[in-house]
Design a protein around this motif. Structure first.
Motif, PDB file in Angstrom:
ATOM      1  N   HIS A  90       7.614   4.551   9.607  1.00 17.67           N
ATOM      2  CA  HIS A  90       8.424   3.423   9.178  1.00 17.67           C
ATOM      3  C   HIS A  90       7.858   2.139   9.780  1.00 17.67           C
ATOM      4  O   HIS A  90       7.056   2.170  10.718  1.00 17.67           O
ATOM      5  CB  HIS A  90       9.880   3.595   9.624  1.00 17.67           C
ATOM      6  N   ALA A  91       8.304   1.024   9.226  1.00 16.09           N
ATOM      7  CA  ALA A  91       7.935  -0.298   9.738  1.00 16.09           C
ATOM      8  C   ALA A  91       9.164  -1.188   9.720  1.00 16.09           C
ATOM      9  O   ALA A  91      10.044  -1.039   8.868  1.00 16.09           O
ATOM     10  CB  ALA A  91       6.817  -0.909   8.913  1.00 16.09           C
ATOM     11  N   CYS A 142       7.073 -10.378   3.084  1.00 13.36           N
ATOM     12  CA  CYS A 142       7.800  -9.196   2.630  1.00 13.36           C
ATOM     13  C   CYS A 142       7.126  -8.553   1.418  1.00 13.36           C
ATOM     14  O   CYS A 142       6.992  -7.326   1.351  1.00 13.36           O
ATOM     15  CB  CYS A 142       9.237  -9.559   2.307  1.00 13.36           C
ATOM     16  N   LEU A 143       6.711  -9.358   0.462  1.00  9.91           N
ATOM     17  CA  LEU A 143       6.065  -8.805  -0.733  1.00  9.91           C
ATOM     18  C   LEU A 143       4.751  -8.119  -0.375  1.00  9.91           C
ATOM     19  O   LEU A 143       4.451  -7.021  -0.875  1.00  9.91           O
ATOM     20  CB  LEU A 143       5.831  -9.908  -1.760  1.00  9.91           C
ATOM     21  N   GLU A 144       3.971  -8.735   0.482  1.00 11.73           N
ATOM     22  CA  GLU A 144       2.696  -8.135   0.859  1.00 11.73           C
ATOM     23  C   GLU A 144       2.904  -6.843   1.657  1.00 11.73           C
ATOM     24  O   GLU A 144       2.178  -5.857   1.462  1.00 11.73           O
ATOM     25  CB  GLU A 144       1.873  -9.141   1.661  1.00 11.73           C
ATOM     26  N   ALA A 145       3.894  -6.842   2.527  1.00 12.71           N
ATOM     27  CA  ALA A 145       4.174  -5.634   3.301  1.00 12.71           C
ATOM     28  C   ALA A 145       4.651  -4.509   2.393  1.00 12.71           C
ATOM     29  O   ALA A 145       4.266  -3.342   2.560  1.00 12.71           O
ATOM     30  CB  ALA A 145       5.225  -5.930   4.374  1.00 12.71           C
ATOM     31  N   GLU A 146       5.491  -4.859   1.428  1.00  8.79           N
ATOM     32  CA  GLU A 146       5.995  -3.855   0.489  1.00  8.79           C
ATOM     33  C   GLU A 146       4.853  -3.267  -0.338  1.00  8.79           C
ATOM     34  O   GLU A 146       4.779  -2.047  -0.544  1.00  8.79           O
ATOM     35  CB  GLU A 146       7.058  -4.482  -0.404  1.00  8.79           C
ATOM     36  N   LEU A 147       3.955  -4.126  -0.807  1.00  8.19           N
ATOM     37  CA  LEU A 147       2.805  -3.644  -1.578  1.00  8.19           C
ATOM     38  C   LEU A 147       1.931  -2.740  -0.724  1.00  8.19           C
ATOM     39  O   LEU A 147       1.441  -1.702  -1.198  1.00  8.19           O
ATOM     40  CB  LEU A 147       2.000  -4.831  -2.107  1.00  8.19           C
ATOM     41  N   SER A 148       1.727  -3.098   0.539  1.00  5.88           N
ATOM     42  CA  SER A 148       0.931  -2.257   1.428  1.00  5.88           C
ATOM     43  C   SER A 148       1.581  -0.891   1.616  1.00  5.88           C
ATOM     44  O   SER A 148       0.902   0.149   1.646  1.00  5.88           O
ATOM     45  CB  SER A 148       0.743  -2.941   2.779  1.00  5.88           C
ATOM     46  N   LEU A 149       2.907  -0.863   1.748  1.00  3.58           N
ATOM     47  CA  LEU A 149       3.619   0.410   1.864  1.00  3.58           C
ATOM     48  C   LEU A 149       3.336   1.292   0.652  1.00  3.58           C
ATOM     49  O   LEU A 149       2.991   2.478   0.793  1.00  3.58           O
ATOM     50  CB  LEU A 149       5.121   0.159   1.988  1.00  3.58           C
ATOM     51  N   PHE A 177      -3.509   4.100  -3.049  1.00  5.63           N
ATOM     52  CA  PHE A 177      -4.432   3.086  -3.552  1.00  5.63           C
ATOM     53  C   PHE A 177      -4.574   1.999  -2.504  1.00  5.63           C
ATOM     54  O   PHE A 177      -3.747   1.880  -1.591  1.00  5.63           O
ATOM     55  CB  PHE A 177      -3.973   2.505  -4.900  1.00  5.63           C
ATOM     56  N   ASP A 178      -5.616   1.224  -2.625  1.00  2.99           N
ATOM     57  CA  ASP A 178      -5.919   0.190  -1.634  1.00  2.99           C
ATOM     58  C   ASP A 178      -5.611  -1.172  -2.219  1.00  2.99           C
ATOM     59  O   ASP A 178      -6.385  -1.701  -3.009  1.00  2.99           O
ATOM     60  CB  ASP A 178      -7.392   0.265  -1.234  1.00  2.99           C
ATOM     61  N   ALA A 182      -2.662  -4.937   6.060  1.00  4.03           N
ATOM     62  CA  ALA A 182      -2.209  -3.545   6.119  1.00  4.03           C
ATOM     63  C   ALA A 182      -0.929  -3.460   6.945  1.00  4.03           C
ATOM     64  O   ALA A 182      -0.849  -4.003   8.050  1.00  4.03           O
ATOM     65  CB  ALA A 182      -3.295  -2.661   6.720  1.00  4.03           C
ATOM     66  N   LEU A 183       0.065  -2.799   6.386  1.00  5.35           N
ATOM     67  CA  LEU A 183       1.331  -2.606   7.096  1.00  5.35           C
ATOM     68  C   LEU A 183       1.185  -1.420   8.048  1.00  5.35           C
ATOM     69  O   LEU A 183       0.783  -0.325   7.637  1.00  5.35           O
ATOM     70  CB  LEU A 183       2.448  -2.326   6.086  1.00  5.35           C
TER      71      LEU A 183
END
Length: 642
Positions: free
Chosen positions: A595-596, A616-623, A630-631, A637-638
């Protein structure tokens, strides 16, 4: 993407031919900017940062400003978020600065104001007043009050005149009759919410402006009133829900007798807070209304014949923020490919023009999702309304024969719904190969009372089941693949998402934004007053079913969570306190679940700052990238901790 296009303009009003409103400014620390558009000019903000025109009445706020024409231009009265005082400002007077009209109270949450209306004849501004009487979240009173425009109350609470009594816990929507002799408003009490039990009150207005001989005209449990307005001829109109649908009625001010103007199995209003308007009476007797199932669109209603004429146009989603300016109605409208704009519609020709917050095509059309409205059959054969947004990117396609990952979005409220309007947050994911299923689970307004009341004592059950039913339908239809589904939600939607991790094995991960996690905490006073009894409807009376509160609290069952999740929380959240998130994180650490946690100082309930939104959007996409394999390029990176 432009963070400035996330969120909609609100609280439209007019002063002669001028149009005013407030709009979010994420790039300016999340403040709400007061905007002005003269008939011959471009929109601008007469109040620079850090002025933040936003009320905290019932924490969600209400209409925070009003304006009137004077001999020297325009007088504006507004509530500033920082101290919740009312200020008067004359933007057309050279060198003028906002001057305070109300005092600062040292007691609890202080004095707060909403729905102001200027009365130049009396030299006052009428408002809904929320006054804290102690340090607890429930130590307060609410009533209709008048504040002198001369500033004499800026340091003297005694100079504020109380126009109504405080016998009801909540009041909203005060309206004075055209001849000034009567006033109507809505009132309700705990344990009810306004959309369950709001009554329409009427009173005689004395020469001093005080409201006396108060009585109930109509409304209450089973037939709540969402809005009331005086017509130009002195008649009284109201949106009531006695039939199970919000319809419009003419109300006899003497007897309270109601006559339906256009009976239909669709919604002509919705769940009321403070300052929302779904209809506006026109000078010629017709009524401008918003109506529909789910999304609401405008129409003109002739009360004499019951005839309803829809207004043409591609903007099929209108917000309940309406104002009248001469022969035009001004409102906030959007469509599947356009963001919310301030538009004016001529009530004679029905021609529409954009007057503010014009949509800016910051994303090419080929990258925007094309929503498809669906009805999915859920448990027991019940219908579930949803909207699917398939991945769309003209430069890329997924592997042939391999369904894309999908994220189920659970809206907040829970008595809200997902709008049929361009959402760049959704486009952020769909343009990167991730589909979104927006679910109006049972309990969502817009589909009649029976649909909304599916959530009665079933929160954490029906909403979880409905979201899972939509997710499984995607898999059954080959739209998505097992193991490549996620769920995300904020506030009440965060509760549904977290509960889904506890009660379902459908999802591979979740994104939780400022979620409600501890129902027992809410029931025992760990939230704000407006929703402090809401769980009696959603869960049941705490004194009768305390075990149900614990059973349905996702924070009490960390051992049942087995998939990764991201939790995002503001430190200043008084609706879903961060302590709830912290307790879940402490408990989950013993179970080895990746978790993060992202904590944002200064953010409250609902993120408003551009940097917070982007993070938040970038962290969610990284999750999703880590879970779905996928990368995602270009995002940090979260770090997931077990």
């Amino acid at each position: 993407m432009s963070a400035g296009q996330i969120g909609a303009p609100l609280y439209v009003g007019t002063v002669g031919t001028e149009v005013w409103w407030v709009e979010p400014r994420p790039e300016e620390g999340g403040r709400m900017a007061l905007m002005r558009r003269k008939a011959d000019g471009d929109p601008h903000s007469p109040l620079p940062a850090p002025w933040n025109v936003r009320s905290r009445v019932i924490e969600y706020g209400g209409r925070p400003w009003t304006a009137a024409a004077t001999g020297g231009g325009v007088l504006v009265v507004f509530a500033d978020f920082a101290d919740q005082r009312l200020y008067a400002y004359e933007p057309d007077v050279p060198g003028a600065e906002p001057r305070p009209l109300t005092p600062v109270s040292p007691v609890g949450g202080g004095l707060r104001w909403a729905e102001p209306e200027i009365d130049l004849g009396r030299g006052e501004v009428r408002c809904v007043l929320e006054e804290f009487t102690g340090e607890g979240p429930g130590d307060l009173r609410r009533l209709i009050a008048a504040v002198p425009l001369d500033g004499s109350a800026a340091g003297n609470r005694a100079a504020v005149r109380e126009l109504s009594d405080d016998r009801h816990r909540f009041v909203s929507g005060p309206r004075i009759s055209p001849d000034g002799s009567r006033a109507v408003w809505l009132a309700w009490d705990h344990p009810h919410m306004p959309w369950d039990a709001a009554e329409l009150k009427i009173a005689e207005v004395g020469a001093d402006g005080v409201m006396r001989e108060v009585r109930t005209l109509t409304g209450g449990p089973g037939d709540p009133v969402a809005q009331a307005e005086w017509a130009a001829d002195g008649g009284l109109l109201a949106a009531c829900e006695g039939t199970g649908w919000w319809n419009l009625y003419r109300v006899d001010p003497e007897t309270g007798e109601t006559v339906a103007l256009h009976a239909a199995a669709e919604e002509f209003a919705g769940v009321q807070r403070l300052g929302l308007r779904w209809f506006v009476p026109l000078p010629d007797g017709r009524i401008w209304v918003l109506h529909g199932l789910g999304a609401q669109r405008p129409a003109l209603l002739d009360p004499a014949t019951g005839e309803l004429v829809d207004v043409p146009g591609e903007r099929g989603e209108w917000l309940p923020h309406l104002a009248l300016s001469g022969a035009e109605v001004v409102g906030v409208a959007a469509g599947p490919s356009t963001s919310y704009e301030i538009v004016a519609v001529d009530t004679v020709t029905l021609r529409t023009r954009v007057v503010g917050r014009e949509h800016q095509a910051v994303v090419e059309a080929g990258f925007l999702p094309e929503p498809v409205t669906r009805v999915v059959v859920g448990p027991g054969g019940r219908e579930i309304h949803a909207r699917l947004h398939a991945p769309r990117n003209p430069g890329f396609a997924g592997p042939e024969g391999e369904p894309p990952p999908y994220v189920v979005w659970a809206h907040g409220g829970p008595t809200l719904r997902s709008p049929l309007a361009l959402n760049l947050e959704i486009a952020y994911f769909t343009s990167r190969g991730i589909g979104v299923a927006d679910v109006d689970y049972g309990g969502s307004p817009g589909y009649g009372r029976a649909y909304r009341e599916r959530l009665r004592e079933q929160w954490g059950v029906v909403d979880v089941e409905d979201c899972a039913a939509v997710a499984r339908a995607l898999v059954d239809e080959g739209v998505a693949a097992p193991g490549r589904l996620a769920i995300r939600g904020g506030s009440a939607g965060g509760f549904t998402a977290a509960s889904s991790l506890v009660a379902s094995d459908v999802y591979a991960c979740a994104a939780l934004l400022y979620p409600l996690l501890d129902l027992e905490g809410v029931a025992t006073g760990q939230t704000h007053d407006f929703e402090s009894h809401y769980l009696e409807f959603l869960i049941g009376p705490y004194t009768e079913v305390p075990g149900r509160y614990r059973d349905r609290s996702p924070g009490a069952h960390p051992d049942r969570i087995s998939v990764p999740f991201l939790l995002m929380q503001g430190t200043d959240d008084v609706v879903c306190p961060p302590a709830q998130s912290e307790r879940l994180l402490e408990r989950i650490s013993a179970h080895g679940v990746p978790h993060a946690h992202l904590s944002f100082p200064g953010e409250g309930h609902g993120f408003r700052r551009a940097d917070t939104m982007v993070t938040c959007l970038e962290a969610e996409l990284s999750l999703y990238g880590q879970v779905f394999g996928f990368d995602p390029s270009g995002v940090p990176a979260l770090r997931l901790e077990a």
